[in-house]
Scaffold this motif. Structure first.
Motif, PDB file in Angstrom:
ATOM      1  N   ALA A 133       0.628  -1.027   0.032  1.00 51.52           N
ATOM      2  CA  ALA A 133       0.146  -0.067   0.058  1.00 51.52           C
ATOM      3  C   ALA A 133       0.906   1.329   0.029  1.00 51.52           C
ATOM      4  N   ALA A 134       1.789   1.399   0.686  1.00 53.50           N
ATOM      5  CA  ALA A 134       2.731   2.273   0.713  1.00 53.50           C
ATOM      6  C   ALA A 134       3.562   2.443  -0.477  1.00 53.50           C
ATOM      7  N   MET A 135       3.913   1.635  -1.314  1.00 56.01           N
ATOM      8  CA  MET A 135       4.506   1.604  -2.661  1.00 56.01           C
ATOM      9  C   MET A 135       3.500   2.251  -3.580  1.00 56.01           C
ATOM     10  N   ARG A 136       2.220   1.763  -3.411  1.00 55.61           N
ATOM     11  CA  ARG A 136       1.286   2.251  -4.286  1.00 55.61           C
ATOM     12  C   ARG A 136       0.757   3.942  -4.018  1.00 55.61           C
ATOM     13  N   SER A 137       1.087   4.343  -2.715  1.00 53.65           N
ATOM     14  CA  SER A 137       0.729   5.611  -2.605  1.00 53.65           C
ATOM     15  C   SER A 137       1.794   6.834  -2.942  1.00 53.65           C
ATOM     16  N   ILE A 138       3.050   6.078  -3.444  1.00 49.62           N
ATOM     17  CA  ILE A 138       4.234   6.926  -3.722  1.00 49.62           C
ATOM     18  C   ILE A 138       3.866   7.930  -4.942  1.00 49.62           C
ATOM     19  N   THR A 139       4.375   9.026  -5.137  1.00 50.92           N
ATOM     20  CA  THR A 139       3.828   9.941  -6.336  1.00 50.92           C
ATOM     21  C   THR A 139       5.221  10.434  -6.822  1.00 50.92           C
ATOM     22  N   LEU A 140       6.361   9.760  -6.544  1.00 44.77           N
ATOM     23  CA  LEU A 140       7.547  10.482  -7.442  1.00 44.77           C
ATOM     24  C   LEU A 140       7.227  10.471  -8.830  1.00 44.77           C
ATOM     25  N   PRO A 190     -10.376  -8.001 -17.555  1.00 42.32           N
ATOM     26  CA  PRO A 190      -9.943  -6.450 -18.122  1.00 42.32           C
ATOM     27  C   PRO A 190      -8.753  -5.913 -17.470  1.00 42.32           C
ATOM     28  N   ASP A 191      -7.743  -5.523 -18.434  1.00 44.15           N
ATOM     29  CA  ASP A 191      -6.550  -4.832 -18.079  1.00 44.15           C
ATOM     30  C   ASP A 191      -6.966  -3.814 -16.974  1.00 44.15           C
ATOM     31  N   TRP A 192      -5.759  -3.321 -16.159  1.00 46.21           N
ATOM     32  CA  TRP A 192      -5.840  -2.230 -15.369  1.00 46.21           C
ATOM     33  C   TRP A 192      -5.980  -0.913 -16.182  1.00 46.21           C
ATOM     34  N   ASP A 193      -7.168  -0.213 -15.789  1.00 45.58           N
ATOM     35  CA  ASP A 193      -7.516   1.025 -16.484  1.00 45.58           C
ATOM     36  C   ASP A 193      -7.228   2.398 -15.595  1.00 45.58           C
ATOM     37  N   GLY A 194      -6.668   2.111 -14.498  1.00 45.62           N
ATOM     38  CA  GLY A 194      -6.231   3.221 -13.645  1.00 45.62           C
ATOM     39  C   GLY A 194      -4.877   3.785 -14.012  1.00 45.62           C
ATOM     40  N   PRO A 195      -4.464   4.593 -13.384  1.00 45.86           N
ATOM     41  CA  PRO A 195      -2.938   5.131 -13.363  1.00 45.86           C
ATOM     42  C   PRO A 195      -1.991   4.235 -13.025  1.00 45.86           C
ATOM     43  N   PRO A 196      -1.040   4.120 -13.631  1.00 43.64           N
ATOM     44  CA  PRO A 196       0.011   3.094 -13.234  1.00 43.64           C
ATOM     45  C   PRO A 196       0.424   3.325 -11.747  1.00 43.64           C
ATOM     46  N   VAL A 197       0.866   2.614 -10.972  1.00 45.02           N
ATOM     47  CA  VAL A 197       1.271   2.691  -9.465  1.00 45.02           C
ATOM     48  C   VAL A 197       2.532   2.359  -9.294  1.00 45.02           C
ATOM     49  N   TRP A 198       3.266   2.931  -8.242  1.00 47.14           N
ATOM     50  CA  TRP A 198       4.475   2.349  -7.957  1.00 47.14           C
ATOM     51  C   TRP A 198       4.707   0.928  -7.420  1.00 47.14           C
ATOM     52  N   LEU A 199       5.589  -0.024  -7.895  1.00 48.02           N
ATOM     53  CA  LEU A 199       5.692  -1.395  -7.462  1.00 48.02           C
ATOM     54  C   LEU A 199       6.980  -1.825  -7.265  1.00 48.02           C
ATOM     55  N   HIS A 200       6.961  -2.700  -6.269  1.00 46.34           N
ATOM     56  CA  HIS A 200       8.543  -3.337  -6.218  1.00 46.34           C
ATOM     57  C   HIS A 200       8.647  -4.351  -7.214  1.00 46.34           C
ATOM     58  N   ALA A 201       7.625  -5.128  -7.628  1.00 43.56           N
ATOM     59  CA  ALA A 201       7.258  -5.894  -8.773  1.00 43.56           C
ATOM     60  C   ALA A 201       8.086  -7.058  -8.797  1.00 43.56           C
ATOM     61  N   ASP A 202       8.740  -7.370  -7.580  1.00 45.31           N
ATOM     62  CA  ASP A 202       9.375  -8.975  -7.571  1.00 45.31           C
ATOM     63  C   ASP A 202       9.412  -9.299  -5.964  1.00 45.31           C
ATOM     64  N   LEU A 203       8.180  -9.386  -5.714  1.00 46.06           N
ATOM     65  CA  LEU A 203       8.036  -9.861  -4.185  1.00 46.06           C
ATOM     66  C   LEU A 203       8.072 -11.341  -3.814  1.00 46.06           C
TER      67      LEU A 203
END
Length: 299
Positions: A133-140, A190-203
């Motif tokens: 959740a913290a990763m997703r909230s990042i707006t850098l 359906p594919d994700w249709d929202g804005p892309p979010v920050w991910l670690h992507a290898d948990l």
């Protein structure tokens, strides 16, 4: 590839090379002992440097690109996350015949959790959900695209090729028709249709450190970036038992489509990893088998 080598083009690394690299680039750190740290990592070799440092060296060219990205982004991400992440202490350069950049990190204590052997699975699920959740909230701004963070269909060809490889390895006992059905179901979502979010992507379990059953650190951010939030649902199937999986989902409030894509992404990674690593990386192969069983065993 030679026996036991995970990748074509893998560079041979040993303790003597690491000592020479450290002494040449960081003379102040030439005294502490250097010792290979055994891990299930696939792209980098890790060496302890004394008691409080680690040297991480890419085994293949792509790993060097990951380290460069970590140098740029880890200091910016660290203050925004509830869990410790790697801290780069020094940046090494090619030398002594070694062709790529390498890094020295602060040592993070803890152990890798293992599927089926968690002492506090529900609490760990909550810790993991808080990190995601913290990763997703990042707006850098200016974030890179996460590795495999695009549409699920971009994984289709590689996933189906892996399924056919597994059909030719009957001793693995994979129900290839069943995993194909799960994969087809994910592709219909359906594919994700929202804005892309920050991910670690290898948990993966090998990128998590725990103590007393609780999450203490998340490491190896080489796949990080922005993309489909389903990419960070991997622990639901590669680590957590069903009751903790439910807590993980509820804590993150994951909708049905994202959950289905997350299951498909996790399955895809396992199907690709199993034939590739089954003879060279026991930890990766074991976890891949676990994922396939967890996915086929239920939601």
């Amino acid at each position: 590839m030679s026996a036991g080598q995970m990748h074509a083009g893998q560079f041979p690394v040993d303790e003597d090379l690491v000592r020479r690299l450290v002494a040449g680039r960081f003379p102040r750190w030439a005294g502490p002992a250097v010792e290979r740290f055994a891990s299930g990592g696939t792209v980098n070799a890790m060496y302890r440097l004394g008691d409080d440092m680690a040297v991480r060296l890419p085994l293949v060219k792509g790993g060097a690109e990951d380290l460069a990205m970590e140098r740029e982004w880890l200091p910016r991400l660290a203050p925004l996350l509830p869990t410790a992440i790697p801290e780069v202490l020094g940046s090494g350069e090619p030398a002594e015949g070694y062709p790529w950049p390498w890094s020295v990190y602060r040592w993070r204590a803890g152990e890798n959790p293992q599927e089926g052997a968690l002492s506090e699975p529900v609490l760990l699920a909550k810790d993991l959900a808080a990190f995601v959740a913290a990763m997703r909230s990042i707006t850098l701004p200016g974030a890179p695209a996460a590795h495999r963070g695009g549409p699920l269909a971009s994984l289709d060809a590689e996933t189906r090729a892996a399924i056919e490889e597994l059909r030719a390895i009957p001793q693995e006992g994979v129900d290839c028709d069943a995993v194909t059905a799960v994969w087809d179901d994910a592709l219909r979502t359906p594919d994700w249709d929202g804005p892309p979010v920050w991910l670690h992507a290898d948990l993966m379990p090998g990128n998590l450190l725990v103590a007393g059953g609780r999450l203490t650190s998340v490491i190896d951010f080489g796949c990080m970036g922005v993309g489909d939030p389903a990419c960070d649902l991997f622990p639901a199937w590669n680590l957590l038992p069903p009751d903790a999986r439910k807590v993980f989902r509820e804590t993150l409030d994951v909708d049905d489509a994202t959950w289905t894509r997350g299951r498909g992404r996790t399955l895809s990674q396992a199907l690709i990893a199993l034939p590739y690593y089954r003879k060279t990386n026991p930890a990766m192969a074991r976890n891949a088998r676990h994922v396939i069983g967890a996915v086929l065993g239920g939601d």
